[in-house]
Design a protein around this motif. Structure first.
Motif, PDB file in Angstrom:
ATOM      1  N   VAL A 333       0.846  -1.199   0.000  1.00 23.02           N
ATOM      2  CA  VAL A 333       0.000   0.000   0.000  1.00 23.02           C
ATOM      3  C   VAL A 333       0.882   1.251   0.000  1.00 23.02           C
ATOM      4  N   LEU A 334       0.596   2.161  -0.914  1.00 25.71           N
ATOM      5  CA  LEU A 334       1.263   3.461  -0.928  1.00 25.71           C
ATOM      6  C   LEU A 334       0.343   4.447  -0.211  1.00 25.71           C
ATOM      7  N   ALA A 335       0.865   5.074   0.823  1.00 20.60           N
ATOM      8  CA  ALA A 335       0.021   5.916   1.685  1.00 20.60           C
ATOM      9  C   ALA A 335       0.550   7.346   1.710  1.00 20.60           C
ATOM     10  N   LEU A 352       1.613   6.424 -13.091  1.00 18.46           N
ATOM     11  CA  LEU A 352       0.621   5.340 -13.181  1.00 18.46           C
ATOM     12  C   LEU A 352       0.481   4.824 -14.617  1.00 18.46           C
ATOM     13  N   GLU A 353       0.584   5.743 -15.601  1.00 18.55           N
ATOM     14  CA  GLU A 353       0.353   5.307 -16.998  1.00 18.55           C
ATOM     15  C   GLU A 353       1.408   4.295 -17.452  1.00 18.55           C
ATOM     16  N   ASN A 354       2.647   4.399 -16.947  1.00 21.41           N
ATOM     17  CA  ASN A 354       3.702   3.444 -17.362  1.00 21.41           C
ATOM     18  C   ASN A 354       3.425   2.048 -16.820  1.00 21.41           C
ATOM     19  N   THR A 398       9.485  -7.992  -7.402  1.00 17.45           N
ATOM     20  CA  THR A 398       8.855  -7.324  -8.554  1.00 17.45           C
ATOM     21  C   THR A 398       8.013  -6.138  -8.089  1.00 17.45           C
ATOM     22  N   VAL A 399       7.221  -6.332  -7.048  1.00 20.80           N
ATOM     23  CA  VAL A 399       6.343  -5.231  -6.629  1.00 20.80           C
ATOM     24  C   VAL A 399       7.173  -4.021  -6.219  1.00 20.80           C
ATOM     25  N   ASN A 404       9.089   1.778  -7.740  1.00 16.72           N
ATOM     26  CA  ASN A 404      10.069   2.815  -8.099  1.00 16.72           C
ATOM     27  C   ASN A 404       9.561   3.738  -9.191  1.00 16.72           C
ATOM     28  N   ASP A 405       8.560   3.274  -9.964  1.00 19.11           N
ATOM     29  CA  ASP A 405       8.052   4.081 -11.091  1.00 19.11           C
ATOM     30  C   ASP A 405       6.902   5.009 -10.689  1.00 19.11           C
TER      31      ASP A 405
END
Ligand code: GLY
Length: 430
Positions: A333-335, A352-354, A398-399, A404-405
């Motif tokens: 989770v990114l908070a 997000l688009e990448n 992987t996650v 990082n993006d």
């Protein structure tokens, strides 16, 4: 069929994502949902606890199934309200949801029916609680009896911690009426797992095992959140252990509820500690977890709406098991920094688009706003990044690579989701 999802977080996005894949689902509404769900669901401006308006909407739109994400409406009786009006809904009724709504009720059931759990005491009077706690052995767990968004559980290492907990829960009423009673429990040592099962009141079938990381910081430090990450299945729960959990916990719980005259239909989500003397229950929840649902839905190899219908129609006995893909899933989770206390929102989420080009990644939105072609942070938990693949340690790598993006101001996430897995001890089954 038209489906209405009640709630607005990553769990609800994951439920919508799974239901969208069903040939039996033509249209999904989310009340109130979040903007991250807009590609697959229409948002409806009704709050999750506005039961009357939800029922009115479901009736008007001829909704074939209402799926309730959060616990509050279940404990408040949304299922009873819908069923009395002949509106299809998935989840336990109020009396059954008490298994989550009252920690004291759950402990009494566990105790009465000899289902393995820790020793406990219940107090309604803070002075009596403190008298007991002054001479108790530590560590102990102190829980607000009612719903507290996962934040009403305090591990006390000594009497001073207990005094603080009693003041916070019973005197300052940090969780409102949920703190009218407290449960004081033994602290149980061992690996924590959550088991998700479906029950129609007669049959109970495990879905899978998960592990969730609740604290805001690495190493389980800092205040508890709604959940900062999860993975599934738990490597601690092999087929033999799941069988033991079914025999010693899931089926006895169903038997106990039936003996009490309670017809429980829906998800049963059981928090368990795997101890040297076997699995022990720490709590029950009457719904899917968040972020656990963000790893369960991508692994579920069955049509979710069919499973829900079979549950409502008491037809689970015709199923041998619930099929799960033989893969691993991890969600981080990114908070917003400051969560679960104070935090700022409204920051653009970049990158997000990448991420759309990764087949093994699903981004579930917990709290985002979409404006002028861009997503902005809109809550404490912002997005959940779920990767599905072979081998949990590689999935974890992987996650974190994909994270990082992604970038937004004040982004905070835990860097150790799944950190105990590389060191799985042998938990033998008798
Ligand atoms: N993540 C914990 C829960 O949903 O209960």
């Amino acid at each position: 069929m038209k489906v209405l999802i009640v709630g607005n977080g990553g769990r609800e996005h994951a439920l919508a994502w799974k239901l969208y894949q069903s040939d039996n689902v033509d249209k999904i509404y989310a009340a109130p949902g979040n903007d991250g769900m807009l590609e697959i669901a229409e948002r409806v401006e009704i709050k999750a606890n506005d039961i009357e308006s939800l029922a009115k909407f479901a009736k008007e739109k001829e909704i074939g199934m209402t799926v309730v994400g959060p616990e509050e409406p279940l404990v408040a009786g949304i299922v009873d309200y819908f069923v009395e009006r002949g509106i299809p809904i998935f989840g336990p009724k109020k009396q059954a949801a008490l298994l989550e709504g009252s920690k004291a009720f759950a402990k009494d059931i566990l105790n009465k029916y000899d289902i393995p759990t820790g020793e406990y005491e219940v107090f309604t009077d803070p002075d009596n609680a403190l008298n007991y706690l002054e001479n108790a052995e530590y560590p102990l767990v102190i829980k607000a009896n009612g719903l507290a968004g996962g934040k009403g559980v305090i591990v006390a290492s000594n009497y001073q911690d207990s005094q603080d907990a009693v003041a916070r829960i019973m005197e300052d009423k940090a969780f409102g009426d949920a703190g009218d009673r407290i449960v004081v429990e033994d602290f149980i040592e061992g690996e924590e797992v959550s088991i998700f099962a479906l029950t129609d009141g007669q049959t109970i079938l495990p879905v899978t095992s998960t592990r969730e990381h609740k604290a805001i910081f690495e190493g389980e430090e800092g205040p508890n959140t709604g959940g900062m990450g999860s993975y599934s299945p738990s490597p601690y729960v092999d087929a033999e252990m799941m069988d033991k959990i079914c025999r010693e916990i899931l089926r006895p719980t169903l038997h106990a509820l039936n003996s009490e005259g309670i017809d429980y239909r829906g998800v049963m989500h059981v928090g368990i500690i795997l101890t040297e003397s076997g699995p022990k229950v720490i709590d029950y929840n009457a719904r899917f977890g968040d972020p656990e649902t963000q790893v369960i839905m991508p692994l579920l190899a069955e049509d979710l709406i069919e499973l829900m219908q079979k549950t409502n129609d008491v037809k689970l006995k015709y199923k041998k098991e619930i099929e799960i893909y033989d893969s691993d899933a991890v969600c981080v989770v990114l908070a917003s920094a400051g969560y679960p206390l104070t935090y700022k929102t409204g920051y653009e989420i970049k990158g997000l688009e990448n991420l759309k080009y990764h087949d093994d990644l699903i981004v579930f939105h917990s709290g985002t706003k979409f404006e002028n072609g861009k997503y902005y942070t809109d809550s404490g938990r912002v997005i959940g990044m779920t990767v599905v693949g072979e081998g949990i340690l590689s999935v974890i790598d992987t996650v974190y690579n994909y994270i990082n993006d992604v970038e937004f101001k004040d982004m905070h996430y835990r860097t150790d989701i799944g950190f105990t897995i590389s060191d799985v001890p042998d938990i033998s089954v008798d």
